[in-house]
Design a protein around this motif. Sequence first.
Motif, PDB file in Angstrom:
ATOM      1  N   ILE A 171       5.398 -33.604-109.268  1.00 19.55           N
ATOM      2  CA  ILE A 171       6.445 -34.224-108.455  1.00 19.55           C
ATOM      3  C   ILE A 171       5.952 -34.284-107.012  1.00 19.55           C
ATOM      4  CG2 ILE A 171       8.371 -33.531-109.929  1.00 19.55           C
ATOM      5  CD1 ILE A 171       8.899 -31.194-108.064  1.00 19.55           C
ATOM      6  N   VAL A 206      12.824 -36.985-100.049  1.00 22.36           N
ATOM      7  CA  VAL A 206      12.745 -37.713-101.313  1.00 22.36           C
ATOM      8  C   VAL A 206      11.806 -36.969-102.247  1.00 22.36           C
ATOM      9  CG1 VAL A 206      11.981 -39.840-102.440  1.00 22.36           C
ATOM     10  CG2 VAL A 206      13.206 -39.955-100.272  1.00 22.36           C
ATOM     11  N   SER A 213       9.947 -37.535-105.835  1.00 18.40           N
ATOM     12  CA  SER A 213       9.673 -38.626-106.754  1.00 18.40           C
ATOM     13  C   SER A 213       8.803 -38.192-107.924  1.00 18.40           C
ATOM     14  CB  SER A 213       8.979 -39.784-106.016  1.00 18.40           C
ATOM     15  OG  SER A 213       7.745 -39.362-105.475  1.00 18.40           O
ATOM     16  N   THR A 214       8.905 -38.963-109.002  1.00 21.55           N
ATOM     17  CA  THR A 214       8.011 -38.813-110.147  1.00 21.55           C
ATOM     18  C   THR A 214       6.732 -39.593-109.845  1.00 21.55           C
ATOM     19  OG1 THR A 214       8.823 -40.813-111.236  1.00 21.55           O
ATOM     20  CG2 THR A 214      10.001 -38.747-111.699  1.00 21.55           C
ATOM     21  N   ASN A 216      12.789 -42.588-111.122  1.00 23.38           N
ATOM     22  CA  ASN A 216      11.968 -42.835-109.939  1.00 23.38           C
ATOM     23  C   ASN A 216      11.977 -41.658-108.975  1.00 23.38           C
ATOM     24  OD1 ASN A 216      10.912 -45.301-110.534  1.00 23.38           O
ATOM     25  ND2 ASN A 216      12.107 -46.461-109.042  1.00 23.38           N
ATOM     26  N   GLU A 217      13.168 -41.360-108.465  1.00 18.17           N
ATOM     27  CA  GLU A 217      13.259 -40.318-107.454  1.00 18.17           C
ATOM     28  C   GLU A 217      14.683 -39.811-107.279  1.00 18.17           C
ATOM     29  OE1 GLU A 217      14.626 -43.864-105.862  1.00 18.17           O
ATOM     30  OE2 GLU A 217      12.445 -43.717-105.863  1.00 18.17           O
ATOM     31  N   SER A 247       6.387 -43.154-107.622  1.00 16.28           N
ATOM     32  CA  SER A 247       5.649 -42.996-106.364  1.00 16.28           C
ATOM     33  C   SER A 247       5.429 -44.327-105.644  1.00 16.28           C
ATOM     34  CB  SER A 247       4.303 -42.316-106.614  1.00 16.28           C
ATOM     35  OG  SER A 247       3.458 -43.117-107.438  1.00 16.28           O
ATOM     36  N   SER A 249      16.852 -38.524-103.931  1.00 20.00           N
ATOM     37  CA  SER A 249      16.809 -38.449-102.473  1.00 20.00           C
ATOM     38  C   SER A 249      18.043 -37.726-101.950  1.00 20.00           C
ATOM     39  CB  SER A 249      16.737 -39.855-101.856  1.00 20.00           C
ATOM     40  OG  SER A 249      17.885 -40.617-102.212  1.00 20.00           O
ATOM     41  N   ASP A 263      17.789 -42.302-108.303  1.00 24.99           N
ATOM     42  CA  ASP A 263      17.180 -43.626-108.407  1.00 24.99           C
ATOM     43  C   ASP A 263      17.925 -44.588-107.486  1.00 24.99           C
ATOM     44  OD1 ASP A 263      15.201 -42.787-110.199  1.00 24.99           O
ATOM     45  OD2 ASP A 263      16.536 -43.021-111.915  1.00 24.99           O
ATOM     46  N   CYS A 318      16.381 -38.283-113.248  1.00 25.92           N
ATOM     47  CA  CYS A 318      15.968 -39.423-112.436  1.00 25.92           C
ATOM     48  C   CYS A 318      14.629 -39.932-112.954  1.00 25.92           C
ATOM     49  CB  CYS A 318      15.825 -39.042-110.965  1.00 25.92           C
ATOM     50  SG  CYS A 318      17.347 -38.477-110.178  1.00 25.92           S
ATOM     51  N   ASN A 322       9.272 -43.673-102.222  1.00 22.18           N
ATOM     52  CA  ASN A 322       8.232 -42.774-101.761  1.00 22.18           C
ATOM     53  C   ASN A 322       7.138 -43.510-100.991  1.00 22.18           C
ATOM     54  OD1 ASN A 322       6.358 -40.254-102.024  1.00 22.18           O
ATOM     55  ND2 ASN A 322       5.223 -41.878-103.047  1.00 22.18           N
TER      56      ASN A 322
END
Length: 266
Positions: A181, A155, A157-158, A123-124, A162, A126, A226, A121, A166
């Motif tokens: 993270i 969630v 996230s990277t 972005n994130e 963020s 979830s 994502d 991923c 996030n």
Amino acid sequence: MPTRRNVFLFYKPTMELEEKITPLKALAKEHNFHIVNDYRQANIIVSIGGDGAFLQALRKTEFQEDCLYLGINTGDHLGFYTDFSINDINAITEAMKNEQVEVRKNPTIMVSVNDEKPFYCFNECSIRSNVIRTFVIDVFIDDMYFETFRGDGLVVSTPTGSTAYNKSLGGAIVDPRLKGIQLTEIASLNNNEFRTLGAPLILSGESTLTLKVVQDGNDYPIIGADNEALSIRHCHDIKIQLAEKQIKMLKLKDNSFFQRVQKTFL
């Protein structure tokens, strides 16, 4: 960049967009770039669309580490991952000629569900309940039990992500140059009987986060990678950690992460 001449264009074809892309293809040919139909033959992958299209381009091209990714927006409003507009092709040429661009490396997270083949991923990731009831997850940090979460979901996230999902949950905006993270809660249940941390948690890049789904009829959660929902049944545990894989993006030098944050939110 003289040897990186194979270009793959990722976009959703429409008659209107095809007309706008024609000058881009002509520009590529003029400067001795070659348009290829298979992303595995490409050195440069160009996403044409918004930030959502860029995330899809990463996933559909399998997060190529040895490629440069470039985001071009189809409108005049630029995003976090799109520094150029399809309506101003000349700006791309000028940026290249005047060395206004640079390569930036962005982190990814590696996710494994039920110890199966991992996916990535940007972005994130979830995890949310697919039924209208409290979702119960045991949270482990580096194999240490940390808490039992009750609520709508979590969630992870990277730093790059963020500013996305996030942030809408009250998470911190993190400098992408930091390796780590972030774990953020979605509508956690906190009262005299149940308790969670109730705040975003930032972990080091060496940490492994394990989310164990309590099997109480909620074992068919919605897992988001994502902007794409994954269909996974009987989810027991999810392991998430910062990946060694980094995505190389071609960006404008005068459009840093915090400049984009400022333009977008302030």
